[in-house]
Scaffold this motif. Structure first.
Motif, PDB file in Angstrom:
ATOM      1  N   SER A   9       0.697  -1.288  -0.160  1.00 37.17           N
ATOM      2  CA  SER A   9       0.060   0.028   0.095  1.00 37.17           C
ATOM      3  C   SER A   9       0.906   1.299   0.157  1.00 37.17           C
ATOM      4  N   HIS A 106      -6.056   0.529  -9.692  1.00 39.09           N
ATOM      5  CA  HIS A 106      -6.017  -0.779  -9.099  1.00 39.09           C
ATOM      6  C   HIS A 106      -5.278  -0.523  -7.696  1.00 39.09           C
ATOM      7  N   ALA A 109      -8.080   0.909  -5.146  1.00 34.51           N
ATOM      8  CA  ALA A 109      -8.806  -0.335  -4.840  1.00 34.51           C
ATOM      9  C   ALA A 109      -8.035  -1.029  -3.768  1.00 34.51           C
ATOM     10  N   LEU A 110      -6.898  -1.139  -3.889  1.00 39.43           N
ATOM     11  CA  LEU A 110      -6.145  -1.958  -2.892  1.00 39.43           C
ATOM     12  C   LEU A 110      -6.033  -1.182  -1.481  1.00 39.43           C
ATOM     13  N   ASP A 112      -8.154   1.131  -0.620  1.00 40.69           N
ATOM     14  CA  ASP A 112      -9.723   1.261  -0.203  1.00 40.69           C
ATOM     15  C   ASP A 112      -9.621  -0.097   0.857  1.00 40.69           C
ATOM     16  N   TRP A 113      -9.427  -1.360   0.168  1.00 42.92           N
ATOM     17  CA  TRP A 113      -9.630  -2.569   0.856  1.00 42.92           C
ATOM     18  C   TRP A 113      -8.920  -2.623   2.001  1.00 42.92           C
ATOM     19  N   SER A 114      -7.613  -2.243   2.002  1.00 45.69           N
ATOM     20  CA  SER A 114      -6.457  -2.426   3.131  1.00 45.69           C
ATOM     21  C   SER A 114      -7.318  -1.595   4.198  1.00 45.69           C
ATOM     22  N   SER A 116     -10.319  -0.823   4.812  1.00 39.85           N
ATOM     23  CA  SER A 116     -11.623  -1.362   5.259  1.00 39.85           C
ATOM     24  C   SER A 116     -11.489  -2.481   6.256  1.00 39.85           C
ATOM     25  N   VAL A 117     -10.228  -3.095   5.944  1.00 40.57           N
ATOM     26  CA  VAL A 117      -9.906  -4.218   6.774  1.00 40.57           C
ATOM     27  C   VAL A 117      -9.182  -4.035   8.080  1.00 40.57           C
ATOM     28  N   SER A 118      -8.333  -2.844   7.876  1.00 38.09           N
ATOM     29  CA  SER A 118      -7.544  -2.374   9.106  1.00 38.09           C
ATOM     30  C   SER A 118      -8.212  -1.430   9.787  1.00 38.09           C
TER      31      SER A 118
END
Length: 128
Positions: A9, A106, A109-110, A112-114, A116-118
């Motif tokens: 990231s 891309h 998106a990574l 954003d995902w990171s 959301s999970v952290s």
């Protein structure tokens, strides 16, 4: 796993430049091999490790997309795309105009995902 995700990231954030988000559009294996060639070419001129690593990740991402559809026989297609850039500078400009926004989208998106999970936000790094 988390340190690798955060390192990835960070590399993507460091490569981010102001850009319009890539519009959602269908891509073809040819688009992906051209973007793999773009990443290879761009990475060969990287001035620091962060940029070099980002372009190596981009190369693997786009090549992997190509291989997922077309299989492992990518050598001729990749060579053709690289040779096209060598033969005509405007080809690199065309690839860059298409591939850079795709790579940045891309990366976002990574991120954003990171986030959301952290439980952090990308903008300020604070806990949500």
């Amino acid at each position: 796993m988390k340190p690798l995700l955060l390192a990835t990231s960070a590399a993507l954030v460091a490569m981010a430049v102001p850009a319009v988000a890539a519009e959602e559009q269908a891509t073809t294996p040819q688009d992906d091999i051209e973007c793999a060639a773009w990443a290879s070419y761009t990475g060969s001129y990287a001035e620091d490790d962060v940029a070099d690593n980002s372009m190596a990740m981009a190369f693997n991402y786009f090549l992997g997309r190509y291989q997922a559809i077309m299989g492992d026989d990518f050598g001729d297609a990749l060579a053709d795309a690289i040779n096209a850039m060598d033969a005509d500078d405007s080809v690199y400009d065309r690839y860059n105009a298409v591939c850079q926004p795709r790579w940045l989208a891309h990366g976002q998106a990574l991120l954003d995902w990171s986030a959301s999970v952290s439980g952090t936000t990308v903008e300020d790094g604070s806990a949500s």
